[in-house]
Write a protein that holds these residues in place. Structure first.
Motif, short mmCIF file in Angstrom:
data_model
loop_
_atom_site.label_atom_id
_atom_site.label_comp_id
_atom_site.label_asym_id
_atom_site.label_seq_id
_atom_site.Cartn_x
_atom_site.Cartn_y
_atom_site.Cartn_z
N CYS A 30 -29.45 55.21 33.24
CA CYS A 30 -30.72 55.48 32.57
C CYS A 30 -30.42 55.72 31.09
N VAL A 31 -30.19 54.64 30.36
CA VAL A 31 -29.84 54.70 28.94
C VAL A 31 -30.72 53.69 28.20
N SER A 32 -31.76 54.17 27.53
CA SER A 32 -32.69 53.28 26.84
C SER A 32 -32.32 53.14 25.37
N MET A 33 -32.38 51.90 24.88
CA MET A 33 -32.18 51.60 23.46
C MET A 33 -30.87 52.19 22.94
N GLY A 34 -29.82 52.04 23.72
CA GLY A 34 -28.52 52.56 23.33
C GLY A 34 -27.61 51.48 22.77
N GLU A 35 -26.38 51.86 22.57
CA GLU A 35 -25.35 50.93 22.13
C GLU A 35 -24.14 51.10 23.03
N ILE A 36 -23.38 50.03 23.17
CA ILE A 36 -22.19 50.08 24.00
C ILE A 36 -21.07 49.34 23.28
N VAL A 37 -19.88 49.91 23.29
CA VAL A 37 -18.75 49.29 22.61
C VAL A 37 -18.08 48.31 23.57
N PRO A 38 -17.32 47.36 23.05
CA PRO A 38 -16.73 46.32 23.90
C PRO A 38 -15.91 46.86 25.07
N GLU A 39 -15.11 47.90 24.84
CA GLU A 39 -14.27 48.44 25.92
C GLU A 39 -15.12 48.99 27.06
N GLU A 40 -16.24 49.62 26.71
CA GLU A 40 -17.12 50.17 27.74
C GLU A 40 -17.79 49.05 28.52
N LEU A 41 -18.28 48.05 27.82
CA LEU A 41 -18.94 46.94 28.50
C LEU A 41 -17.98 46.18 29.40
N GLU A 42 -16.78 45.95 28.92
CA GLU A 42 -15.78 45.27 29.75
C GLU A 42 -15.50 46.07 31.01
N GLY A 43 -15.43 47.39 30.89
CA GLY A 43 -15.19 48.22 32.05
C GLY A 43 -16.33 48.17 33.05
N LEU A 44 -17.56 48.20 32.53
CA LEU A 44 -18.73 48.13 33.41
C LEU A 44 -18.78 46.80 34.15
N ARG A 45 -18.61 45.72 33.43
CA ARG A 45 -18.66 44.41 34.06
C ARG A 45 -17.55 44.24 35.10
N ALA A 46 -16.36 44.71 34.77
CA ALA A 46 -15.25 44.59 35.72
C ALA A 46 -15.51 45.40 36.98
N ALA A 47 -16.09 46.60 36.81
CA ALA A 47 -16.35 47.44 37.97
C ALA A 47 -17.37 46.82 38.90
N VAL A 48 -18.45 46.28 38.34
CA VAL A 48 -19.46 45.65 39.19
C VAL A 48 -18.89 44.42 39.87
N GLU A 49 -18.16 43.63 39.14
CA GLU A 49 -17.56 42.43 39.75
C GLU A 49 -16.62 42.79 40.89
N ALA A 50 -15.98 43.96 40.79
CA ALA A 50 -15.06 44.40 41.84
C ALA A 50 -15.75 45.09 43.00
N GLY A 51 -17.07 45.36 42.87
CA GLY A 51 -17.78 45.91 44.01
C GLY A 51 -18.60 47.16 43.77
N THR A 52 -18.53 47.75 42.58
CA THR A 52 -19.36 48.92 42.27
C THR A 52 -20.80 48.48 42.09
N GLY A 53 -21.73 49.16 42.73
CA GLY A 53 -23.14 48.82 42.58
C GLY A 53 -23.70 49.36 41.28
N LEU A 54 -24.72 48.70 40.74
CA LEU A 54 -25.39 49.12 39.52
C LEU A 54 -26.89 49.13 39.77
N ALA A 55 -27.54 50.25 39.50
CA ALA A 55 -28.96 50.39 39.76
C ALA A 55 -29.64 51.10 38.59
N GLY A 56 -30.90 50.77 38.38
CA GLY A 56 -31.65 51.45 37.32
C GLY A 56 -33.09 51.02 37.29
N TRP A 57 -33.84 51.65 36.39
CA TRP A 57 -35.26 51.35 36.29
C TRP A 57 -35.67 51.33 34.82
N HIS A 58 -36.73 50.58 34.56
CA HIS A 58 -37.43 50.57 33.28
C HIS A 58 -36.45 50.33 32.12
#
Length: 235
Positions: free
Chosen positions: A61-89
């Motif tokens: 639940c992070v609206s209108m935020g910013e993300i640095v490359p290392e964080e985004l790479e970690g998020l994408r890798a985690a989801v691709e490996a099986g971590t679920g991602l959920a959110g709203w609005h």
């Protein structure tokens, strides 16, 4: 219930979406359903590969935020490996709009919430609150997130989102063609969708501007079921 899975709640960004109050509503539900819950107030945790490797579900639940490359790479890798991602609005579809890699992951981006026509004289703060219907699709009637739910009406922001065809759309909403609008015919926009990304699952619901919307029985049911569906290890 004994906790046997881990949920990470990541919240922050624009305070207008009340990220703390909004996510706090779902913490008891997660714990009651067997999750050990951790809460992060920034996206820095996404750069911690060891932490994400043991995370079964991320609720963002992070609206209108910013993300640095290392964080985004970690998020994408985690989801691709099986971590679920959920959110709203805006907490998921208006999070990091400057990042095309993030938008590809979640499958959609907020484009607009058309204002109420001027002759309706909306109350201050409700300039974008419209009565609209969330319609369950045929696919949605067969999906565990939205099965047995009927179409329902909300009076809140009606999200117009841009998406792609990898999403499985469970519910839609239609923006009418009104006098003075630049679009010439009604536009159907997805309101609830799922997406598979590698071994992971992504769940998105566009309703959820404020706690009143999150407390709507159908919205709450969809979000709760969506989190369970997205989590690693769900059937």
């Amino acid at each position: 219930m004994t906790a046997n899975r881990t949920a990470l709640v990541v919240r922050g960004g624009w305070e207008g979406h009340r990220p703390v109050e909004a996510t706090d509503r779902f913490l008891p539900f997660l714990r009651e359903n067997g999750f050990q819950v951790r809460v992060a107030e920034t996206t820095e945790v996404y750069a911690d590969a060891d932490a994400l490797a043991t995370t079964d579900l991320i609720v963002q639940c992070v609206s209108m935020g910013e993300i640095v490359p290392e964080e985004l790479e970690g998020l994408r890798a985690a989801v691709e490996a099986g971590t679920g991602l959920a959110g709203w609005h805006g907490g998921i579809v208006d999070s990091f709009r400057a990042s095309s890699d993030y938008l590809q992951l979640v499958g959609g981006v907020f484009a607009a919430h058309p204002a109420v026509p001027a002759d309706e004289a909306p109350a201050p703060g409700e300039e974008y609150f419209r009565e609209h219907v969330i319609e369950i699709t045929e696919a949605g009637r067969r999906h565990p997130i939205t099965a047995d739910l009927d179409d329902f009406t909300l009076r809140t922001e009606q999200y117009w989102v841009l998406t792609d065809l990898l999403n499985d759309v469970l519910a839609t909403t239609t923006h009418p063609a009104e006098p003075g609008r630049p679009w010439r015919r009604p536009h159907e926009s997805p309101a609830v969708w799922t997406r598979e990304w590698g071994a992971g699952r992504v769940f998105v619901a566009t309703p959820g501007h404020d706690p009143d919307v999150l407390d709507h029985p159908s919205v709450r049911t969809i979000i709760e079921r969506g989190m369970l569906w997205a989590a690693r290890g769900s059937g």
